[in-house]
Design a protein around this motif. Structure first.
Motif, short mmCIF file in Angstrom:
data_model
loop_
_atom_site.label_atom_id
_atom_site.label_comp_id
_atom_site.label_asym_id
_atom_site.label_seq_id
_atom_site.Cartn_x
_atom_site.Cartn_y
_atom_site.Cartn_z
N THR A 1 -3.72 -137.22 -35.21
CA THR A 1 -4.77 -136.89 -36.18
C THR A 1 -5.88 -136.09 -35.52
OG1 THR A 1 -4.28 -138.91 -37.42
CG2 THR A 1 -6.39 -137.85 -37.84
N TYR A 2 -6.31 -136.50 -34.33
CA TYR A 2 -7.37 -135.79 -33.63
C TYR A 2 -6.98 -134.35 -33.34
CZ TYR A 2 -10.22 -139.96 -32.72
OH TYR A 2 -11.00 -141.07 -32.86
N HIS B 1 -15.87 -142.28 -32.56
CA HIS B 1 -14.90 -141.19 -32.41
C HIS B 1 -15.58 -139.90 -31.96
CE1 HIS B 1 -11.93 -143.35 -35.33
NE2 HIS B 1 -11.99 -143.91 -34.15
N GLY C 1 -9.16 -141.53 -38.52
CA GLY C 1 -9.14 -140.66 -37.35
C GLY C 1 -9.57 -139.23 -37.61
N LEU D 1 -6.08 -144.72 -27.29
CA LEU D 1 -5.78 -144.21 -28.63
C LEU D 1 -4.29 -144.42 -28.94
CD1 LEU D 1 -7.63 -140.77 -28.75
CD2 LEU D 1 -8.35 -142.91 -29.77
N GLU E 1 -3.33 -141.75 -33.80
CA GLU E 1 -4.70 -141.26 -33.68
C GLU E 1 -4.74 -139.95 -32.90
OE1 GLU E 1 -7.44 -145.29 -33.74
OE2 GLU E 1 -6.30 -144.81 -31.92
#
Length: 398
Positions: free
Chosen positions: A232-233, A95, A82, A225, A229
């Motif tokens: 992390t993003y 992504h 991610g 998501l 995730e």
């Protein structure tokens, strides 16, 4: 009889003296060792514009999946999924399309008035002052405030997040020390409560967009998501956007102090500021070294580089390559030259428009108040981090 022994160039990204002024060393590399090998750490480096620009887009040979900073690769850090900066196609492309959908022109336009309002509030206490610090008083906080507006993070929590970013990126000494266990995840963890809140209380911010976003899998199916995730993003957005924009604002303050005639041209005509920011980015790249893992044997300048090697692509050096830029070491706000400071190819910085906007707003507001300033280099301090270079403090007389 006197004998002279020619000593080859030496480049060490962990040497603070070199990092403070790498340009003489990088020129030696470009002239005498366009493919450089460092025996101490085992990495290779490309320094000429033609080589760096070509290989930044060559993801098949130079992979990001093991990290894009040298200490992460050398330490064999297990990169969590991610983190788009540390991904290769095809997952990277999926992504990136998702994040491109939330970094929209509409959202960037809505953020600018908020960024300007913060900048004005930050500068107001210095209206009658004789000194001002481009980093401590503005550059260190404006990016976090702006990203906080994007994500919907309260201002009183942004200070802790900013300090955490500084902690995990700071180099303690001149070597690839062991990477902190939480280096790639701690920022996301600090955002958990805000992300969890957004699941039940959606708002008009980027974090809500990520919570509601769907990703298309390689087989064509779509899914939401996961919570991990989203963490992390958002952590990636915070970490990547903070340090580089801080250093960009600092370099602008430094270079316009060193070139007063060009500074006064900007003060008289704000339309020149966007071009000046591009020249600052070319002249002093905030993120000047990109690390890659060599996925298969390659050859450069008659030498073989084996699969499994670490390659440094020195975009900061490429930006000063005389083969590409006439009088490359001359700062000129009218140059209108392209550069590699935001990367090139599939990893071109998603936040480039945001960084440019923040730097433009900062310069407009500073120049409105002080058309003249002079940096106090005796009191200024350099920052040494794992991924960017620049000033930790930059006081100036105004």
């Amino acid at each position: 009889m006197t004998y002279r022994v020619k000593v080859g160039p030496y480049y060490d990204p962990f040497d603070f003296d070199i990092d403070d002024d790498p340009y003489p060393v990088w020129k030696q590399l470009r002239d005498d060792a366009p493919l450089y090998h460092n025996d101490k750490y085992g990495f290779y480096a490309l320094s000429r514009y033609s080589d760096v620009a070509r290989e930044l887009v060559n993801w098949k040979d130079y992979r990001s999946g093991k990290g894009t900073t040298i200490e992460i690769i050398l330490n064999g850090v297990d990169v969590p999924p991610g983190i788009i900066l540390f991904e290769d196609p095809p997952i990277h492309d999926l992504h990136r399309r998702l994040l491109s959908g939330v970094f929209t022109p509409r959202r960037m336009a809505a953020i600018e008035p908020l960024a300007r309002e913060f900048c004005q509030r930050a500068l107001e206490p210095f209206a009658d002052a004789h000194t001002f610090d481009f980093i401590a008083d503005l550059g260190a906080w404006m990016p976090m405030r702006t990203i906080g507006y994007l994500l919907g993070i309260p201002e009183d929590r942004q200070v802790a997040i900013r300090q955490n970013t500084d902690r995990i990126l700071e180099l303690k000494d001149g070597g690839p020390v062991e990477v902190a266990d939480d280096m790639l995840t701690s920022t996301g963890s600090m955002l958990e409560e805000f992300i969890d809140w957004r699941y039940d209380h959606p708002s008009d911010d980027l974090m809500t967009d990520l919570v509601k976003a769907e990703v298309e899998e390689p087989d064509g199916t779509r899914r939401r998501l996961t919570r991990g995730e989203v963490l992390t993003y958002t952590g990636t957005v915070v970490g990547a956007g903070n340090e580089t924009t801080t250093r960009l604002i600092g370099f602008a303050g430094q270079l316009l102090s060193d070139h007063p005639e060009q500074r006064r041209q900007l003060a008289a005509d704000f339309s020149l500021i966007p071009g000046a920011i591009e020249e600052v980015l070319r002249y002093e790249a905030p993120s000047p070294v990109q690390a890659r893992y060599v996925a298969r044997d390659v050859e450069h300048h008659g030498q073989r580089v084996a699969e499994g090697s670490v390659m440094l692509l020195l975009n900061g050096s490429a930006n000063r390559d005389e083969r590409r830029y006439p009088e490359a070491d001359r700062f000129d706000i009218h140059r209108q030259a392209t550069h590699l400071s935001f990367g090139h190819g599939i990893h071109f910085c998603l936040g480039a428009a945001l960084a440019r906007m923040q730097a433009r707003v900062a310069l407009e507001e500073v120049l409105t108040r002080w058309p003249d300033w002079e940096v106090d280099y005796q009191a200024a301090k350099r920052a040494h981090t794992t991924s960017v270079r620049g000033w930790a403090t930059l006081p100036a007389s105004v």
